[in-house]
Design an enzyme around this catalytic site. Structure first.
Site, short mmCIF file in Angstrom:
data_model
loop_
_atom_site.label_atom_id
_atom_site.label_comp_id
_atom_site.label_asym_id
_atom_site.label_seq_id
_atom_site.Cartn_x
_atom_site.Cartn_y
_atom_site.Cartn_z
CG LEU B 12 -14.80 6.48 35.09
CD1 LEU B 12 -15.17 4.99 34.98
CD2 LEU B 12 -15.14 6.63 36.73
CB ALA B 14 -7.60 13.63 35.54
CB SER B 19 -7.81 18.44 31.51
OG SER B 19 -7.48 18.40 30.00
CE LYS B 107 -8.98 5.44 18.44
NZ LYS B 107 -8.75 6.20 19.88
CE LYS B 207 -10.56 7.25 15.78
NZ LYS B 207 -9.65 8.36 15.44
N GLY B 304 -7.99 15.70 19.84
CA GLY B 304 -7.73 16.87 20.82
C GLY B 304 -8.68 17.09 21.91
#
Lengths: 432, 432
Positions: B12, B14, B19, B107, B207, B304
């Protein structure tokens, strides 16, 4: 409320780590039912002398008869914290053959006979876990096998021996010589009476063999690890390293290259900015590089009663969860490749060479030409006059093939202008 | 050779992380059969615009219809990397209700509705994993839930936002002011166009809520986290910190004390020797303390494409292993306690206060007496004359109850000798 299931375990060994395991089981008594849906309880403790009182331990659990444990069908988990190859190897193998699950902290055994015991576990559908065998309390085996499983890991580098890290830290911070720092480490209990396994790098070699096997999915044994210790490091080497913006650490280094696995333990100069450079005293750390995760590092206590027992008990809890879920043997040996191991002479490294040479014109040119003839290119040179016509020369090379470098050293050692080759150390090179 | 089982998954989203997930699945194609005894294959990718070309991705997998995924019984794993609360919350809940296993990097969702989705997973015997939701590629959820499960953890402290760590690193190393460092971070793509969630600490708060819940086995939500950002930090504060042997980091701090859980996100002065002090640029790190493991730290890439996808795919592989072993739902929500959450005014910290005061005798005595009257004891004072009869005063307090400290500040703010209270920051205190 329904009865909480009890999982019976046996502890082999009631030394430092064993007493830590015992203590954590006490501390976790109330937590276990909620955390695991079960309680793990010790039924037997294998000791050499059942008469010896061990503080805080229930002596009615002591036995000196392995068969009592092996043949007790109620005992589902065997926790081996005796260390050494035998009788641990026999006990673990027999336990697995009897369908018992095993937690061990035994790096000696795993680094030499890892395949044998992991195969036995797989054959009998049992769990065999050993988080404590590498870097004590620091989670590293499970992160490598599970969290980072979607990576091709290309580098695993660790400070995995607390004794040598303490010694090198003292040599660096307090400018001590090796012998002085070793004496202090011994006095403080960081070094054993016979420190050979630590200072010669054998202990680190066992750990790096285990880590490399898991990280690269290909078996590496203790015998495969090229090992150098720290006994020849001097305060002078450390001072030069500092001048170059580096520190000296004893590293277990494993690299997965296109031409094979490189694995070794050696003192290495690493840049002060590298995360491993700041790991001091008796702390351990493991640095990994993978194609997806990039760089990651894990640090903490690599030894000691409770940190090691923390890792052992983490594994015991995992087995309890597997027993509850009916999934024992869920993750077995992950060495499904047979990668080539590079012989030492093919490995590539940068080098630091400290030598005493005649203090006269043309000496550097002669030395540079010997290096040049052997495909060794020089990255940096520091020259200092010492006295009596002798100069100290420090050369840092670019990345070179070890064979070429050794050939050049051999020739240099025979040159009359070279009085002494005092130190030869590797320098960390980023390969990715 | 028998057929390798194929496990079908749906992705779910892209975007960047999606990717990365796609790419790792390609990279791991050959490894999966040997590593997992199965191959994970994407059957559908949910996107907003199925017409949009996405480089390297098979566009025949694209769908904009969630029902196509939800109602496909072949799809066993749903990988949610869209982010945001809705529609992720609905999709994840529906997927779990349909017996599908879920991996999410979300998160926001977990920090606010963690209990709800974890309960849905437990109810339907499904796995719900979220290693990527905290600290990107760094293994932290599994180490806390499993490797360190035999500890009573008392402290979890993290640098869990790369943007703010980059900004503070630039302010420290290059003496930039906040606005300048933020502009650079934006230019380099480290900060988003609207950086509020990062610089005000909201991202870190999500977090730390997730980490605290797991570490202390008691639910902490985003709303429970007392949050302060870094927008008011000046180059001057950082210079004083350096003078005191410290650095300023934005930390998510969670402590399990005898009187309740303390949880907050704030810029904090930490000693240069603390392992977190050396974690610079956009790197993240999480430091934990437990009764058995002592100190441990995990560091790496907190964000990243590939690092985050590394964590997502580690979870996907875990689910594949659970499916193979028939042990899905093996580890569910571990919040089996209901610990008290301390209100901010009860928390205890050391403080750094920088203020502008009249440069005349007796000023320090007046200020000290206000602190003293409020049970605030002073550990250290730096006083510097500035100009025009104004002195800059920096006070470091001992550990104090926040309520007392706030009362003292209130009074000081109204004193005529106090021209301005320029900065109020917390100072790290070792509690164990």
């Amino acid at each position: 409320m329904s009865e909480i299931p009890v999982i019976k375990a046996a502890l082999l060994g009631a030394g430092t780590v064993g007493s830590g395991v015992y203590q954590i089981l006490e501390w976790q008594k109330e937590e276990m039912p909620k955390k695991l849906g079960a309680v793990v309880r010790l039924k037997k403790i294998l000791v050499r002398d059942t008469k010896k009182q061990r503080e805080g331990m229930d002596s009615s659990l002591f036995t000196d008869n392995w068969k009592e444990i092996l043949e007790d069908p109620e005992i589902q988990i065997v926790i081996e914290v005796m260390g050494g190859i035998e009788p641990a190897r026999t006990y673990i193998t027999e336990a697995l053959q009897a369908g018992k699950h095993v937690v061990t902290a035994n790096k000696d055994l795993l680094a030499e006979h890892g395949k044998e015991v992991l195969d036995a576990a797989a054959e009998h559908g049992c769990d065999l876990m050993f988080e404590a065998a590498v870097a004590g309390g620091i989670p590293i085996i499970r992160p490598l096998k599970q969290c980072l499983a979607a990576n091709h890991l290309t580098e695993v580098m660790g400070i995995v021996n607390g004794t040598t890290n303490y010694i090198l830290t003292k040599m660096t911070a307090d400018h001590m010589e090796f012998s002085e720092a070793l004496a202090l480490a011994t006095e403080l209990g960081y070094a054993e009476a016979d420190p050979t396994a630590d200072i010669e790098g054998y202990d680190a070699a066992r750990k790096v063999a285990i880590m490399a096997s898991i990280a690269f999915n290909s078996r590496v044994t203790f015998q495969d690890v090229h090992t150098e210790g720290i006994t020849k490091i001097t305060a002078g080497d450390i001072a030069y390293a500092a001048e170059l913006g580096m520190v000296i650490k004893l590293l277990g280094v494993a690299r997965n290259t296109e031409t094979g696995i490189e694995v070794g333990v050696y003192p290495m100069l690493i840049p002060r900015e590298h995360p491993l450079a700041g790991v001091n005293d008796s702390f351990n750390a493991v640095f990994v590089h993978g194609d997806a995760v990039d760089d990651a590092m894990f640090q903490g206590r690599g030894a000691g009663k409770l940190p090691t027992a923390s890792a052992v008990m983490g594994d015991v809890f995992e087995i309890a969860r597997d027993l509850r879920a009916g999934s024992t043997g869920r993750i077995n040996c992950t060495c499904y490749k047979e990668l080539r191991l590079k012989p030492a002479e093919e490995m590539e490294n940068r080098y630091f060479i400290r030598m005493q040479v005649e203090d006269q014109p043309g000496v550097l040119a002669s030395i540079a030409s010997v290096f040049g003839n052997h495909h060794v290119s020089i990255a940096q040179v520091i020259q200092k006059s010492v006295s009596g016509g002798v100069a100290e020369l420090v050369v840092i090379t670019d990345k070179v093939v070890e064979r070429h470098f050794r050939d050049a050293l051999l020739i240099m050692g025979e040159m009359s202008i070279v009085k002494e080759i005092s130190s030869v150390l590797r320098v960390y090179t980023q390969n990715h």
